[in-house]
Design a protein around this motif. Structure first.
Motif, PDB file in Angstrom:
ATOM      1  N   THR A 416       5.569  -4.246  -4.392  1.00  0.00           N
ATOM      2  CA  THR A 416       4.277  -3.892  -4.495  1.00  0.00           C
ATOM      3  C   THR A 416       3.560  -5.286  -3.441  1.00  0.00           C
ATOM      4  O   THR A 416       3.253  -6.420  -3.982  1.00  0.00           O
ATOM      5  N   LYS A 454      -0.749   2.964   0.993  1.00  0.00           N
ATOM      6  CA  LYS A 454      -2.057   4.211   0.420  1.00  0.00           C
ATOM      7  C   LYS A 454      -2.972   3.315   0.406  1.00  0.00           C
ATOM      8  O   LYS A 454      -3.484   1.983   0.835  1.00  0.00           O
ATOM      9  N   ASP A 456      -6.057   2.050  -2.389  1.00  0.00           N
ATOM     10  CA  ASP A 456      -6.414   1.736  -4.191  1.00  0.00           C
ATOM     11  C   ASP A 456      -7.828   2.124  -4.165  1.00  0.00           C
ATOM     12  O   ASP A 456      -8.544   1.962  -3.136  1.00  0.00           O
ATOM     13  N   ARG A 462      -1.844  -0.687  -0.071  1.00  0.00           N
ATOM     14  CA  ARG A 462      -0.837  -0.915  -1.080  1.00  0.00           C
ATOM     15  C   ARG A 462       0.413   0.379  -0.268  1.00  0.00           C
ATOM     16  O   ARG A 462       0.705   0.940  -0.189  1.00  0.00           O
ATOM     17  N   TRP A 463       1.472  -0.795  -0.462  1.00  0.00           N
ATOM     18  CA  TRP A 463       3.144  -0.553  -0.126  1.00  0.00           C
ATOM     19  C   TRP A 463       3.853  -0.846  -1.375  1.00  0.00           C
ATOM     20  O   TRP A 463       3.684  -1.933  -1.920  1.00  0.00           O
ATOM     21  N   ASP A 464       4.581   0.277  -2.316  1.00  0.00           N
ATOM     22  CA  ASP A 464       4.766   0.201  -2.792  1.00  0.00           C
ATOM     23  C   ASP A 464       6.701   0.543  -2.625  1.00  0.00           C
ATOM     24  O   ASP A 464       6.769   1.396  -1.850  1.00  0.00           O
ATOM     25  N   ASN A 476       5.735   3.862  -0.935  1.00  0.00           N
ATOM     26  CA  ASN A 476       5.543   4.793  -1.240  1.00  0.00           C
ATOM     27  C   ASN A 476       5.681   6.165  -1.258  1.00  0.00           C
ATOM     28  O   ASN A 476       5.716   7.305  -1.366  1.00  0.00           O
TER      29      ASN A 476
END
Length: 487
Positions: A416, A454, A456, A462-464, A476
């Motif tokens: 993440t 994305k 938060d 955010r990058w998963d 993501n």
């Protein structure tokens, strides 16, 4: 014999006597202490006067004349001047322990030649080394101690290089308690600080370098240490180091000692922190207001976790080698933490117990033992925290990589990444690209990456990221690469 001599000499301060109870302060008692201290030494060295013990009121004075160690040394390869005897005072207690204390100084200089016949001149001085402690003969180690060292100076000079280092003062403390469970193991806590650290290096082929730190603090803990068994292992090695091959009886004996000692500890941790650390060279200066290092090991013996990392705060770099337009991209703080979980020391110990020390294939057995550390050959590396911050970016990453110890292909990753003020980062790169057009590709790449992000609740991007063993990659939850074709 050389290994035995060096190791035994390093243990002199740790092998006081087997018991202190009922010891009278007289010459017979002094002789008994001396016999105990010299029993590990070669006969000629034991009789050389290296160690002298005298009654001194309610205690014994133990005098170490280290110059005796150099009687057989060739003066053409090593000479030392100013090496005077130093004293340790030992007081027996009714509990069977010993109080030890001393206050010595050192001021020596010398000359040596290494195997390459490269001559080196050196000096070493300590204005004062004062210490007190409580020694436990049952473990041949200190139960507690404190020491203060003042004005340490070291220099080393060859035809091509000169190194000097100094410390204004150093404090050290050690304490211990019996481990929970009453199994004879001991928990140790240690700590201390160094002030006024300075090291300077210069040479014909390298520019001068200077390293400074106002203070350096260190702390450590070791829990569940089998101190008595470790002592027995050391003594066993000293007794048999000259033997080419162990007898079956001695092989069984050392394996029994090792078996009693496993696990060698239940947890371990160490932290070192430097304040106002600076590195100066001819091409510039850099440093950090605070710099820290940490290492730890804990967990059950069949799944221990080894972690390590470092961090730096208020980082600064001042060098003409870096264009001013790039200075904003230098990190002002870093925090890098790594860990290797699930280390199987239980299986490692079992493999060690099955090893034949006299087998010529012992080296191969050692490799097999190493593989036992990783269950089923699988290796995992965790990233509890990786962060970097500057005036134009603020990035955090956590994740885990899993693979095998015998190949680089079979691996997977879960990570993440969080970035704050990404638009500010893009704008800064675009501004820099006006003078360095190659950075337009970097700016374009960051904007593409932003498209997968994305947001938060706190505003960070955010990058998963997930990479599977079959080669598939998703960000993501969105597939960005399909699995590799199967052969």
């Amino acid at each position: 014999m050389r290994l035995k001599l060096v190791t035994a000499t390093s243990l002199l301060a740790l092998c006081l006597v087997t018991t202190a109870q009922g010891v009278e302060i007289n010459q017979d008692g002094a002789n008994a202490v001396k016999d105990t201290l010299t029993k590990l030494l070669p006969e000629d060295l034991a009789k050389s006067g290296l160690i002298t013990v005298n009654p001194a009121g309610t205690r014994y004075e133990i005098i170490y004349d280290l110059a005796k160690l150099l009687i057989k040394v060739d003066p053409a390869t090593f000479t030392i001047n100013g090496l005077t005897p130093f004293s340790t005072f030992a007081t027996p207690l009714d509990s069977g322990l010993w109080n030890i204390e001393g206050d010595n100084s050192l001021n020596v200089s010398g000359h040596l030649k290494g195997k390459d016949q490269k001559p080196t001149d050196f000096t070493y001085s300590i204005a004062s080394l004062a210490y007190t402690g409580v020694f436990d003969p049952a473990i041949s180690y200190l139960r507690s101690s404190s020491a203060t060292v003042k004005d340490i100076k070291v220099t080393s000079k060859t035809d091509t290089e000169e190194v000097s280092a100094s410390v204004a003062s150093m404090e050290q403390k050690l304490s211990s308690t019996d481990s929970a469970g009453g199994n004879g193991r001991i928990d140790f806590v240690m700590g201390g600080s160094v002030s006024g650290f300075l090291e300077q290096v210069s040479g014909q082929r390298t520019p001068p370098v200077e390293l400074r730190a106002d203070t350096v603090n260190f702390d450590g803990k070791v829990n569940g240490l089998p101190a008595k068994q470790i002592r027995d292992m050391i003594f066993f090695v000293l007794d048999h180091v000259d033997e080419k091959e162990l007898s079956p009886e001695n092989t069984t004996k050392i394996k029994g000692i090792v078996k009693d000692a496993f696990p060698l500890l239940t947890s371990f941790s160490e932290t070192i922190g430097a304040n106002n650390l600076t590195v100066s060279t001819e091409v510039g200066k850099g440093g950090a207001k605070a710099f820290g290092y940490n290492v730890a090991m804990d967990g059950p013996t069949d799944a221990m976790r080894f972690g390590f990392g470092f961090n730096a705060q208020d980082i600064s770099v001042d060098t003409p080698l870096m264009p001013s337009s790039y200075s904003a991209f230098m990190p002002t703080s870093l925090d890098l933490q790594f860990a290797v979980p699930n280390l199987d020391f239980a299986s490692f110990g079992d493999a060690f117990m099955a090893m034949d020390f006299n087998d010529k294939a012992a080296e191969k057995s050692g490799e097999e033992m190493g593989k036992k550390l990783f269950r089923d050959g699988r290796l995992a590396v965790e990233f509890p925290k990786i962060s970097a911050k500057s005036d134009v970016y603020d990035i955090d990453m956590t994740g885990k990589i899993e693979g095998r110890v015998d190949t680089e292909k079979d691996y997977s990753m879960e990570a993440t990444i969080l970035a704050r003020d990404l638009d500010k980062t893009i704008a800064s790169v675009q501004e820099l690209a006006k003078t360095d057009p190659d950075l337009n590709q970097v700016s374009f790449g960051i904007m593409m990456v932003k498209g997968f992000a994305k947001t938060d609740p706190d505003g960070r991007s955010r990058w998963d990221i997930s990479i599977s063993r079959d080669g598939a990659i998703s960000v993501n939850g969105q597939m960005v690469k399909e699995a590799d074709p199967q052969p």
